[in-house]
Design a protein around this motif. Structure first.
Motif, PDB file in Angstrom:
ATOM      1  N   LEU A  10     -12.586  20.011 -24.704  1.00 11.83           N
ATOM      2  CA  LEU A  10     -13.472  20.740 -23.810  1.00 11.83           C
ATOM      3  C   LEU A  10     -14.890  20.197 -23.910  1.00 11.83           C
ATOM      4  O   LEU A  10     -15.576  20.019 -22.890  1.00 11.83           O
ATOM      5  CB  LEU A  10     -13.449  22.236 -24.134  1.00 11.83           C
ATOM      6  CG  LEU A  10     -14.468  23.104 -23.388  1.00 11.83           C
ATOM      7  CD1 LEU A  10     -14.264  23.004 -21.876  1.00 11.83           C
ATOM      8  CD2 LEU A  10     -14.381  24.553 -23.849  1.00 11.83           C
ATOM      9  N   GLN A  68     -12.685  26.670 -16.947  1.00 15.07           N
ATOM     10  CA  GLN A  68     -11.385  27.089 -16.417  1.00 15.07           C
ATOM     11  C   GLN A  68     -10.567  25.893 -15.937  1.00 15.07           C
ATOM     12  O   GLN A  68      -9.339  25.873 -16.110  1.00 15.07           O
ATOM     13  CB  GLN A  68     -11.600  28.087 -15.274  1.00 15.07           C
ATOM     14  CG  GLN A  68     -12.168  29.422 -15.743  1.00 15.07           C
ATOM     15  CD  GLN A  68     -12.571  30.333 -14.602  1.00 15.07           C
ATOM     16  OE1 GLN A  68     -12.747  29.885 -13.461  1.00 15.07           O
ATOM     17  NE2 GLN A  68     -12.758  31.613 -14.902  1.00 15.07           N
ATOM     18  N   ASP A 107      -9.092  24.255 -18.939  1.00 19.93           N
ATOM     19  CA  ASP A 107      -7.978  25.053 -19.437  1.00 19.93           C
ATOM     20  C   ASP A 107      -6.719  24.825 -18.590  1.00 19.93           C
ATOM     21  O   ASP A 107      -5.604  24.741 -19.113  1.00 19.93           O
ATOM     22  CB  ASP A 107      -8.368  26.524 -19.422  1.00 19.93           C
ATOM     23  CG  ASP A 107      -7.279  27.422 -19.979  1.00 19.93           C
ATOM     24  OD1 ASP A 107      -6.851  27.194 -21.120  1.00 19.93           O
ATOM     25  OD2 ASP A 107      -6.862  28.347 -19.260  1.00 19.93           O
ATOM     26  N   VAL A 165     -11.135  32.220 -20.736  1.00 21.91           N
ATOM     27  CA  VAL A 165     -10.410  31.194 -21.493  1.00 21.91           C
ATOM     28  C   VAL A 165     -10.561  31.479 -22.976  1.00 21.91           C
ATOM     29  O   VAL A 165     -11.683  31.546 -23.485  1.00 21.91           O
ATOM     30  CB  VAL A 165     -10.925  29.779 -21.168  1.00 21.91           C
ATOM     31  CG1 VAL A 165     -10.202  28.734 -22.018  1.00 21.91           C
ATOM     32  CG2 VAL A 165     -10.750  29.483 -19.687  1.00 21.91           C
ATOM     33  N   ARG A 208      -6.314  20.901 -21.006  1.00 17.98           N
ATOM     34  CA  ARG A 208      -6.318  21.471 -22.353  1.00 17.98           C
ATOM     35  C   ARG A 208      -5.303  20.795 -23.276  1.00 17.98           C
ATOM     36  O   ARG A 208      -5.579  20.591 -24.460  1.00 17.98           O
ATOM     37  CB  ARG A 208      -6.031  22.969 -22.272  1.00 17.98           C
ATOM     38  CG  ARG A 208      -6.084  23.676 -23.616  1.00 17.98           C
ATOM     39  CD  ARG A 208      -6.142  25.180 -23.436  1.00 17.98           C
ATOM     40  NE  ARG A 208      -6.257  25.879 -24.696  1.00 17.98           N
ATOM     41  CZ  ARG A 208      -6.737  27.107 -24.844  1.00 17.98           C
ATOM     42  NH1 ARG A 208      -7.170  27.768 -23.779  1.00 17.98           N
ATOM     43  NH2 ARG A 208      -6.797  27.675 -26.014  1.00 17.98           N
TER      44      ARG A 208
END
Length: 418
Positions: free
Chosen positions: A285, A363, A366, A274, A370
């Protein structure tokens, strides 16, 4: 300079600077409605910061530190205008409302007073007698002496004599939501505050529902001075090396003698795949990891000791299990100077398992979150506690609900003077 030494300024210069500030606030979405813009236009902000030059007073991103401790850390300030207007917008204040401001400085209380009008009531409370005395003086000089009630007290208890309130706006960083705030808020009322959840401070807007349930939406990052008194934060901080420490409110609490030993063990690394570009925002995040990873903590300290670039200013997400440690770093991609890739690093016997967990979380963020607005939060003293998704504080249990909804964010890229 004392509060009685208010300098004389050229009226035309003040008006020009104020109009430019308002223009910039509209441009970055920190102003969203005309009543808040009108309140900003009505108030002589320089009266509340007489020791600062006009250009700084009317810079929408400038924080004006009005009192510091012996270590030079701010204990009171006039917050940046962008965050004050944004919090007023999120509070959705209307004429005739009763509003409690926690943490006083004068200017923000004057803003609220303009919004509630002559039929509303504004109470501003602070624990520091020097701060409340200054606020009273400056509010009087600006013409708000009879429109804002400044109270000396510990905000942990709210202000029962003025309750109930339609809105509560907190202008110091909170680590919890005391019962008094919920009890003194009407059903349907809003609580807007900078709340520090597992090390990361964001601005939240909670709505009070029947039974004391608060439903909140997260928003922008902010850096308010910490609350004092009974509500002062008390995180567990464990030294890792002379230059690195781990901060946590989760269990198990790291043993001071074991954590340095684990950190000194050989490291295992795993790239996440990422990447982010230059100036990309990754606060979502941080919040995702903080609210979904059991054993979440943060590592703070020297990036050279950690071995790679840390996420944020001397702070990076970490996980501690009692025997092993993993954390997230953000090294530059060697083949592209404008790209960085999240890297998981682990130490200890369970490092491989922790690395897999950490990488999978990055992940998933993402893939699913995100570009989203971040979580909604449920807050109540008695939410079910049999799940790792519940974040416990002294008074409150929080649950983060990660769904996709459209929440506007500040966009300083829209400002030509960013």
């Amino acid at each position: 300079m004392t509060t009685s030494d208010t300098p004389t300024h050229d009226t035309a210069q003040v008006e020009a600077l104020r109009e430019r500030m308002i223009e910039r606030l509209w441009a970055v979405n920190a102003l969203r409605t005309q009543p808040v813009a009108d309140a900003v236009r009505a108030i002589p902000r320089h009266v509340f910061a007489p020791e600062f030059p006009l250009e700084k007073v009317y810079d929408p991103k400038a924080v004006l530190k009005t009192k510091v401790d012996e270590d030079g850390q701010a204990t009171s300030s006039v917050s940046a205008t962008w965050i004050q207007t944004l919090m007023c917008e999120r509070a959705d204040i209307h004429s005739g409302m009763r509003v409690l401001e926690i943490g006083t400085g004068g200017y923000n209380a004057a803003l609220i007073s303009e919004l509630v009008g002559p039929t509303g009531q504004v109470t501003s409370i602070d624990i520091d007698p020097e701060v409340t005395a200054r606020a009273r003086t400056l509010l009087a000089q600006a013409g708000y002496a009879d429109r804002v009630n400044v109270v000396l007290g510990d905000a942990e208890h709210g202000h029962p004599d003025g309750a109930p309130f339609d809105r509560i706006i907190v202008t110091v960083a909170a680590a919890d939501i005391p019962p008094a705030w919920t009890d003194q808020l009407v059903d349907g009322g809003r609580l807007v505050l900078p709340l520090r959840i597992r090390g990361f401070q964001r601005v939240y807007a909670f709505t009070h529902h029947t039974g004391g349930l608060l439903v909140g939406e997260t928003g922008d990052h902010a850096g308010f001075v910490p609350m004092q008194g009974l509500g002062a934060p008390a995180p567990t901080i464990v030294p890792v090396t002379d230059a690195v420490s781990l901060t946590t409110d989760a269990t198990p609490v790291p043993a001071p003698d074991l954590l340095p030993e684990v950190f000194a063990a050989p490291a295992r690394d795993q790239l996440t795949g990422v990447r982010i570009g230059r100036n990309a925002y990754f606060g979502g995040l941080q919040m995702w990891l903080a609210t979904t990873l059991p054993g979440f903590a943060t590592l703070s300290g020297d990036a050279d000791v950690l071995g790679e670039a840390t996420m944020g200013v001397h702070q990076t997400p970490a996980v501690w299990t009692g025997t092993s440690l993993a954390y997230l770093l953000l090294p530059k991609v060697s083949t592209d100077p404008d790209q960085w890739e999240f890297l998981a690093r682990g130490h200890g016997p369970d490092a491989a398992v922790l690395l897999t967990t950490l990488v999978e979380h990055v992940q998933r963020w993402d893939r699913d979150h995100r570009t989203g607005p971040g979580p909604r939060f449920l807050a109540h003293p008695d939410l079910p506690s049999d799940t790792t998704q519940v974040i416990r504080t002294r008074h409150t249990r929080f649950v983060a609900l990660w769904d996709q909804r459209d929440t506007p964010q500040l966009d300083w890229e829209a400002d030509p003077e960013k």
